[in-house]
Design a protein around this motif. Structure first.
Motif, mmCIF file in Angstrom:
data_model
loop_
_atom_site.group_PDB
_atom_site.id
_atom_site.type_symbol
_atom_site.label_atom_id
_atom_site.label_comp_id
_atom_site.label_asym_id
_atom_site.label_seq_id
_atom_site.Cartn_x
_atom_site.Cartn_y
_atom_site.Cartn_z
ATOM 1 N N PRO A 154 83.858 51.518 61.834
ATOM 2 C CA PRO A 154 85.063 52.344 61.819
ATOM 3 C C PRO A 154 86.256 51.548 62.351
ATOM 4 O O PRO A 154 86.134 50.808 63.328
ATOM 5 C CB PRO A 154 84.712 53.507 62.762
ATOM 6 C CG PRO A 154 83.227 53.491 62.879
ATOM 7 C CD PRO A 154 82.807 52.067 62.715
ATOM 8 N N ALA A 155 87.390 51.680 61.692
ATOM 9 C CA ALA A 155 88.604 51.000 62.145
ATOM 10 C C ALA A 155 89.224 51.755 63.309
ATOM 11 O O ALA A 155 89.088 52.978 63.430
ATOM 12 C CB ALA A 155 89.610 50.895 60.999
ATOM 13 N N ALA A 156 89.907 51.024 64.175
ATOM 14 C CA ALA A 156 90.563 51.654 65.324
ATOM 15 C C ALA A 156 91.742 52.505 64.888
ATOM 16 O O ALA A 156 92.058 53.518 65.516
ATOM 17 C CB ALA A 156 91.023 50.581 66.318
ATOM 18 N N LEU A 188 94.801 53.093 61.250
ATOM 19 C CA LEU A 188 95.054 52.852 59.836
ATOM 20 C C LEU A 188 95.520 51.417 59.589
ATOM 21 O O LEU A 188 95.161 50.812 58.574
ATOM 22 C CB LEU A 188 96.095 53.846 59.315
ATOM 23 C CG LEU A 188 96.388 53.806 57.812
ATOM 24 C CD1 LEU A 188 95.111 53.934 56.991
ATOM 25 C CD2 LEU A 188 97.388 54.904 57.445
ATOM 26 N N GLU A 189 96.284 50.855 60.502
ATOM 27 C CA GLU A 189 96.745 49.483 60.332
ATOM 28 C C GLU A 189 95.566 48.519 60.259
ATOM 29 O O GLU A 189 95.537 47.613 59.415
ATOM 30 C CB GLU A 189 97.685 49.094 61.475
ATOM 31 C CG GLU A 189 98.243 47.681 61.344
ATOM 32 C CD GLU A 189 99.194 47.322 62.476
ATOM 33 O OE1 GLU A 189 99.686 46.176 62.490
ATOM 34 O OE2 GLU A 189 99.433 48.180 63.358
ATOM 35 N N GLN A 190 94.582 48.719 61.139
ATOM 36 C CA GLN A 190 93.402 47.854 61.101
ATOM 37 C C GLN A 190 92.592 48.100 59.832
ATOM 38 O O GLN A 190 92.059 47.150 59.232
ATOM 39 C CB GLN A 190 92.529 48.095 62.327
ATOM 40 C CG GLN A 190 91.353 47.131 62.421
ATOM 41 C CD GLN A 190 90.464 47.398 63.613
ATOM 42 O OE1 GLN A 190 89.877 48.479 63.729
ATOM 43 N NE2 GLN A 190 90.376 46.426 64.513
ATOM 44 N N GLU A 191 92.516 49.333 59.381
ATOM 45 C CA GLU A 191 91.792 49.636 58.147
ATOM 46 C C GLU A 191 92.430 48.923 56.959
ATOM 47 O O GLU A 191 91.722 48.361 56.112
ATOM 48 C CB GLU A 191 91.774 51.151 57.913
ATOM 49 C CG GLU A 191 90.921 51.568 56.732
ATOM 50 C CD GLU A 191 90.781 53.074 56.638
ATOM 51 O OE1 GLU A 191 90.787 53.595 55.505
ATOM 52 O OE2 GLU A 191 90.669 53.741 57.696
ATOM 53 N N VAL A 192 93.766 48.930 56.889
ATOM 54 C CA VAL A 192 94.464 48.233 55.811
ATOM 55 C C VAL A 192 94.171 46.735 55.863
ATOM 56 O O VAL A 192 93.870 46.107 54.843
ATOM 57 C CB VAL A 192 95.981 48.486 55.896
ATOM 58 C CG1 VAL A 192 96.738 47.548 54.960
ATOM 59 C CG2 VAL A 192 96.298 49.943 55.555
ATOM 60 N N THR A 193 94.243 46.156 57.044
ATOM 61 C CA THR A 193 93.978 44.719 57.195
ATOM 62 C C THR A 193 92.567 44.373 56.737
ATOM 63 O O THR A 193 92.342 43.374 56.033
ATOM 64 C CB THR A 193 94.178 44.295 58.662
ATOM 65 O OG1 THR A 193 95.530 44.573 59.041
ATOM 66 C CG2 THR A 193 93.891 42.820 58.853
ATOM 67 N N ARG A 194 91.599 45.195 57.126
ATOM 68 C CA ARG A 194 90.212 44.941 56.740
ATOM 69 C C ARG A 194 90.005 45.088 55.236
ATOM 70 O O ARG A 194 89.295 44.279 54.615
ATOM 71 C CB ARG A 194 89.286 45.895 57.501
ATOM 72 C CG ARG A 194 89.147 45.558 58.977
ATOM 73 C CD ARG A 194 88.254 46.574 59.664
ATOM 74 N NE ARG A 194 87.935 46.166 61.025
ATOM 75 C CZ ARG A 194 87.165 46.888 61.850
ATOM 76 N NH1 ARG A 194 86.651 48.036 61.432
ATOM 77 N NH2 ARG A 194 86.917 46.448 63.067
#
Length: 446
Positions: free
Chosen positions: A55-57, A59-65
């Motif tokens: 799970p991403a911390a 939304l910004e981290q989710e986009v990067t991943r």
């Protein structure tokens, strides 16, 4: 498939999985469908992957991943051309994807589930009684139904065989003839035992083993006729309208590409009419042959928005408007991150749907807020501007541009649509579903 071909496919799949593992946030990688269930044919079968991520911390981290994963997938596809559809999710998202009957994740759709690398995870089962669980496969059934005409025109015999057998598996689930996914070879044996044309089925067995048929055109016409019967006789306990015409020509546009399509409605007992319609379908790039009953069911189960795109008002009335529940069911299908990520990762491939992604989310909001259903791309843009501000979705020519510029906007749409249609995503990693995920929350129409 032969033992050697199977070993080769699995070896390549594990090498691909290790490439994703090096990203650091991937927990495990699974392969689904033909490779997982031992029915792949070299080199015609795809590697269909499920990539389980942490799970991403935020939304910004989710986009990067997702951008990193998309770049890795593009590199892998250049090295491994058979690398097909990729689905990306956390464990908790997968729990909801498979357990909720609102989503089309199912054992029948996957057909197999084989770990390539990482944590062990049993594929979740749908939380519904056996006599109802089969309905989870209806969006998948009607995807195959909708796709079949173009595959027939392209003379892709093996793909057509697979689509029809997938449809048959779902139909037989509804009739209680089979339980769960059935190997394609076993489906053909069961079909023969139930009176199927043994000569035609023998040709299909050869196709599944990778052999080209002697008369592909005749086999494709036979296969399409079987699909007509399967779709027409699909079980349904809903009250159908009284179809006053058994044939006709229905002109429409298919959301959300809004590409023109003509349905030729036939009476299955009229062989001459069916043959004439099939001739027209093979000659016309936007023609499909079906029955009124199958078309009506498709408009309820897969793409209800298309009802408003039928040009003739009298024909629309005869097919009856989809209910609010049918529209909610359609919205719920893409109120989950898996379809959004899958569509983004498919940009630039043979199943590129970049132009349809934003319109489906815009239409969902318009209907929830205003009760508006657009009949075309221009009408959708006009209705949006009249109801809200400027169109919020930028163009994306590449997968990287999609995840950099569009994904965050659409990901928020997913969460909002899920909330408003009674879906609650698991808050705890490991599969604890919120109460709304089991249907105990009323949809928000505000």
């Amino acid at each position: 498939m032969s033992a050697l071909a199977g070993a080769l496919y699995r070896g390549v799949a594990r090498a691909v999985a290790l490439g994703f593992a090096r990203l650091g946030f991937v927990r495990s990688v699974y392969v689904r469908r033909s490779v997982a269930c031992g029915e792949a044919v070299l080199p015609r079968s795809d590697l269909d992957l499920t990539i389980v991520v942490e799970p991403a911390a935020d939304l910004e981290q989710e986009v990067t991943r997702m951008r990193a994963l998309a770049r890795r997938l593009a590199t892998m596809r250049r090295l491994v051309p058979v690398l097909g559809a990729a689905e990306v999710a956390t464990r908790a998202e997968l729990e909801l994807w498979y357990r909720s009957p609102w989503f089309p994740g199912s054992a029948e759709r996957d057909r197999g589930w084989l770990r390539l690398w990482g944590d062990e995870m049993a594929r979740p089962a749908v939380d519904a009684p056996a006599h109802e669980a089969w309905r989870q496969n209806l969006p998948w059934f009607f995807w195959a139904w909708q796709s079949l005409p173009s595959y027939v025109r392209a003379r892709r015999v093996r793909a057509c065989c697979n689509l029809v057998l997938d449809m048959l598996n779902v139909a037989w689930l509804g009739q209680g003839i089979v339980r769960g996914p059935v190997r394609r070879a076993d489906l053909l044996d069961a079909w023969a035992a139930r009176g199927g044309d043994e000569a035609a089925l023998a040709r299909l067995r050869a196709v599944l083993r990778g052999r080209a048929p002697v008369n592909a055109g005749a086999l494709l016409r036979w296969l399409y006729r079987q699909s007509l019967r399967i779709a027409h006789e699909l079980p349904d306990d809903a009250r159908e309208p009284a179809f006053t015409t058994a044939h006709g020509r229905v002109a429409t546009r298919v959301p959300f590409s809004y590409a023109a399509r003509t349905y030729l409605l036939v009476d299955l007992d009229d062989d001459v009419a069916v043959d004439t319609a099939l001739d027209a379908m093979l000659a016309g790039p936007s023609v499909a042959v079906t029955t009124p009953r199958a078309l009506w069911r498709y408009l309820r189960e897969r793409n209800p928005w298309e009802w408003w795109c039928i040009e003739d008002a009298e024909q629309r009335a005869r097919l009856a408007a989809p209910s609010d529940e049918a529209l909610l069911r359609a919205i719920r299908y893409y109120a989950h991150p898996i379809p959004l990520r899958r569509l983004g990762l498919a940009i630039g491939t043979g199943v590129d749907r970049r132009d349809t992604i934003a319109p489906q989310y815009a239409q969902a909001r318009l209907w929830l807020d205003r009760g508006v259903v657009a009949t075309g791309r221009d009408a959708l843009g006009v209705a949006w501007r009249e109801s809200y501000e400027a169109w919020p979705y930028p163009q994306a020519a590449t997968t990287d541009a999609f995840f950099a510029r569009c994904y965050a906007i659409l990901r928020r749409d997913v969460d909002e649509l899920a909330r408003r249609t009674g879906i609650a995503f698991p808050a705890v990693e490991g599969g604890l579903l919120g109460a709304a995920a089991h249907g105990r929350c009323r949809p928000d129409f505000a």
